[in-house]
Design an enzyme around this catalytic site. Structure first.
Site, PDB file in Angstrom:
ATOM      1  N   HIS A   1       3.077   4.302  -3.510  1.00 22.78           N
ATOM      2  CA  HIS A   1       3.447   5.708  -3.785  1.00 22.78           C
ATOM      3  C   HIS A   1       4.714   5.812  -4.630  1.00 22.78           C
ATOM      4  O   HIS A   1       4.881   6.749  -5.400  1.00 22.78           O
ATOM      5  CB  HIS A   1       3.702   6.455  -2.466  1.00 22.78           C
ATOM      6  CG  HIS A   1       2.456   6.831  -1.730  1.00 22.78           C
ATOM      7  ND1 HIS A   1       1.517   7.694  -2.246  1.00 22.78           N
ATOM      8  CD2 HIS A   1       2.000   6.482  -0.503  1.00 22.78           C
ATOM      9  CE1 HIS A   1       0.539   7.857  -1.368  1.00 22.78           C
ATOM     10  NE2 HIS A   1       0.791   7.128  -0.305  1.00 22.78           N
TER      11      HIS A   1
ATOM     12  N   HIS B   1       3.933   4.232  12.914  1.00 20.40           N
ATOM     13  CA  HIS B   1       4.263   4.085  11.488  1.00 20.40           C
ATOM     14  C   HIS B   1       5.325   5.139  11.154  1.00 20.40           C
ATOM     15  O   HIS B   1       5.044   6.332  11.186  1.00 20.40           O
ATOM     16  CB  HIS B   1       2.976   4.297  10.683  1.00 20.40           C
ATOM     17  CG  HIS B   1       3.125   4.367   9.198  1.00 20.40           C
ATOM     18  ND1 HIS B   1       2.724   3.343   8.358  1.00 20.40           N
ATOM     19  CD2 HIS B   1       3.603   5.334   8.387  1.00 20.40           C
ATOM     20  CE1 HIS B   1       2.945   3.680   7.097  1.00 20.40           C
ATOM     21  NE2 HIS B   1       3.478   4.893   7.088  1.00 20.40           N
TER      22      HIS B   1
ATOM     23  N   ARG C   1       0.846  -1.186   0.000  1.00 18.73           N
ATOM     24  CA  ARG C   1       0.000   0.000   0.000  1.00 18.73           C
ATOM     25  C   ARG C   1       0.894   1.253   0.000  1.00 18.73           C
ATOM     26  O   ARG C   1       0.901   2.009  -0.943  1.00 18.73           O
ATOM     27  CB  ARG C   1      -0.950  -0.019   1.212  1.00 18.73           C
ATOM     28  CG  ARG C   1      -2.149   0.907   1.082  1.00 18.73           C
ATOM     29  CD  ARG C   1      -1.875   2.329   1.543  1.00 18.73           C
ATOM     30  NE  ARG C   1      -1.376   2.363   2.919  1.00 18.73           N
ATOM     31  CZ  ARG C   1      -0.771   3.424   3.429  1.00 18.73           C
ATOM     32  NH1 ARG C   1      -0.596   4.517   2.716  1.00 18.73           N
ATOM     33  NH2 ARG C   1      -0.314   3.388   4.667  1.00 18.73           N
ATOM     34  N   ASP C   2       1.741   1.409   1.020  1.00 18.33           N
ATOM     35  CA  ASP C   2       2.589   2.605   1.072  1.00 18.33           C
ATOM     36  C   ASP C   2       3.622   2.575  -0.058  1.00 18.33           C
ATOM     37  O   ASP C   2       3.961   3.601  -0.646  1.00 18.33           O
ATOM     38  CB  ASP C   2       3.280   2.702   2.440  1.00 18.33           C
ATOM     39  CG  ASP C   2       3.385   4.137   2.937  1.00 18.33           C
ATOM     40  OD1 ASP C   2       3.477   5.046   2.100  1.00 18.33           O
ATOM     41  OD2 ASP C   2       3.369   4.363   4.157  1.00 18.33           O
TER      42      ASP C   2
ATOM     43  N   HIS D   1       8.649   6.986   8.946  1.00 16.15           N
ATOM     44  CA  HIS D   1       9.315   7.233   7.661  1.00 16.15           C
ATOM     45  C   HIS D   1      10.762   7.620   7.935  1.00 16.15           C
ATOM     46  O   HIS D   1      11.094   8.093   9.020  1.00 16.15           O
ATOM     47  CB  HIS D   1       8.573   8.303   6.859  1.00 16.15           C
ATOM     48  CG  HIS D   1       7.364   7.745   6.155  1.00 16.15           C
ATOM     49  ND1 HIS D   1       7.412   7.247   4.879  1.00 16.15           N
ATOM     50  CD2 HIS D   1       6.100   7.568   6.576  1.00 16.15           C
ATOM     51  CE1 HIS D   1       6.219   6.806   4.526  1.00 16.15           C
ATOM     52  NE2 HIS D   1       5.385   6.983   5.539  1.00 16.15           N
TER      53      HIS D   1
ATOM     54  N   SER E   1       4.155  11.007   9.045  1.00 20.22           N
ATOM     55  CA  SER E   1       3.985  11.092   7.585  1.00 20.22           C
ATOM     56  C   SER E   1       5.115  11.830   6.886  1.00 20.22           C
ATOM     57  O   SER E   1       5.405  11.557   5.732  1.00 20.22           O
ATOM     58  CB  SER E   1       2.656  11.781   7.256  1.00 20.22           C
ATOM     59  OG  SER E   1       1.605  11.181   7.958  1.00 20.22           O
TER      60      SER E   1
END
Lengths: 337, 337
Positions: B20, B197, B16-17, B199, B170
């Site tokens: 991108h 989550h 899913r991620d 990054h 995010s």
């Protein structure tokens, strides 16, 4: 964080450790372009040379495109503000190599030994000290020794004449608490600047470098885009703003540093390092990532899982130079299957 | 470390991620191959879909190669052990999309909102709860709210019916202490599982995930090779053995996980994500990395430094959807020059 606003000296071995990633093939224009960009960003120290240091260019570990003298001349000319550093592993390089490097304008010399063999640096550090050269002693594969032992070895290095000491996480094995314990032990034992050099096998190079700074390290090694062997080094243009955000002062211009990293990505490397599966295993097992090609090759021949070979090499405490162990380990695993 | 031997549920949004990073163009065989490999490694949860979630495929954020229904059918068939999860941003997706996803066998639904807008998830969480579906509420761009505010929003999510809550970093802005404070505040406020989550813009995704676990998080998101937008996500096959080394239990088979990551690198992505200079600035400024293309474009047109635009957008607290701000900021900077 502790020690807010404390100055940190960033030492940049992009043009030395990065050499491992391109089989020591950087050319004059590449060295010049990156050194000039790092200098413009006011990176305090730029280290240059064959990946294994002065005098190491050879069939065994790879012939460099340029001779040591050429590399040093090009970088010396490109640096107006940064110090120029060189690295030397006794055995690969000699006192003669050191003298030539100093003659070519090296401001700072690092003598590296395995983490329990500081005594191999004794003569070189003594001679450099006698000649008035800034010389540091640094310990490779430092995860293989406990904090107290590393501190003892650093005390020896200072006794031999080192005006700086440090530890390399050569196989990218550390997690932050491991670094904290080791840097703290060394800080408590010596009165000279203490350095930490990280690798990113477990994705912890930046966090480990912050842990080192928080534990009192004065010098942090980092390379543009992490350019270095295997999973790469601590990423320079990342760790600098992170340290600044935590209250440390590096004296480096962020935008010019990002420009230098862009130049490094474009001019020096086919692609920035990433953490592949072998790098993860190499970091977990604490085995030098330089073993990768031979482990893969021998494992294929013996029909064993290269990951098992790495972990067994780790259990046997294999160090660089013990490549013969790979064959023994792979054969033993094959016999067990 | 604290909480040794505590179980951690690893949630894997690679499909899913990661979308991108390839403009949502993964095909059936790619989804099938990776989902089967993650399942074989016993990754507990595999999330799939358009990068922006259910119903988001559009000209504005990019049309996916496959329809939501197709993605879910392929992955459902490939999973024998792992739960299948979907993600939905109210506005992009609808209650109808959620019903169809559940009909296609989604075991777990995440409803995401901006970090201060949990109320947008109220209706969906209520309906999912009424239907007996496991639904979590997660907060995007969570660095833009203080720990107490995030805790309040999570309390709301639980009130709406969420049986799990969490925060997304995010823009990759957090350092470990930021994560510790936020997860601790949320843990103190709710009695459901808490998720983090990460990054990797500042090279801290793995360290931040460990900080989250140490602060009591139950669920850690991570993607194979970090496959995701910009600098990528927490690297799955790195964070899993790191958590295990620190005494957590993930239930995942390391060798099969490394195999899955190798498949991901080979089959899903042109190259694993790295931290480029824009990613560093995006992380430092706390601006969504999805702004990158437009910031570069508009900055060029206005003749201003895109890094200045990012930092000014950060000061103005720009969030996704406010792309018009980029033009204002760039024009203002150009006028100042």
């Amino acid at each position: 964080m502790s020690d807010a606003a404390r100055p940190i000296t960033v030492h940049d071995p992009t043009l030395r450790d990065g050499h491992h990633a391109v089989r020591h093939q950087l050319g004059r224009e590449q060295l010049r372009a990156y050194a000039a960009a790092a200098d413009a960003a006011r990176v305090p120290v730029v280290e240059v040379g064959h990946g294994n240091g002065l005098g190491a260019s050879s069939l065994q570990v790879g012939r460099a495109r340029l001779a040591d003298d050429e590399m040093l001349s090009v970088v010396r000319e490109a640096l107006a503000h940064s110090k120029m550093a060189v690295f030397m592993l006794p055995g690969w390089g000699s006192a003669k190599d050191l003298r030539r490097a100093v003659g070519h304008g090296a401001d700072l010399v690092r003598i590296g030994t395995h983490c329990t063999e500081a005594d191999l640096a004794e003569r070189h550090l003594g001679e450099l000290r006698a000649d008035g050269v800034e010389a540091h002693g640094v310990l490779l594969m430092s995860h293989m020794a406990e904090p107290d032992r590393l501190a003892e070895e650093c005390v020896k290095l200072v006794g031999y004449g080192a005006c700086g000491v440090g530890i390399l996480d050569s196989s990218g094995h550390y997690l932050p608490a491991d670094v904290t314990a080791r840097i703290a032990a060394i800080r408590a034992a010596v009165d000279v600047p203490v350095m930490f050099h990280g690798h990113n096998n477990l994705g912890m190079a930046v966090a480990n470098s912050v842990a080192a700074a928080d534990a009192g390290a004065h010098i942090i090694d980092a390379c543009a885009r992490g350019f270095g062997a295997g999973a790469g080094n601590t990423q320079l243009e990342v760790v600098v703003p992170v340290l600044e955000r935590l209250g440390y002062r590096t004296g480096i211009d962020l935008y010019k540093l990002l420009d230098a990293a862009d130049i490094a990505e474009r001019e020096l490397m086919p692609a920035p390092p990433t953490i592949d599966s072998v790098a993860v295993v190499s970091g977990l097992s604490g085995v030098f990532s330089g073993f990768k090609a031979r482990v893969l090759d021998i494992s294929r021949r013996e029909g064993v899982d290269p990951r098992d070979v790495f972990f067994e090499l780790g259990r046997r405490q294999a160090v660089a130079g013990q490549e013969d162990l790979i064959v023994d380990v792979a054969a033993a695993l094959a016999a067990k299957d």
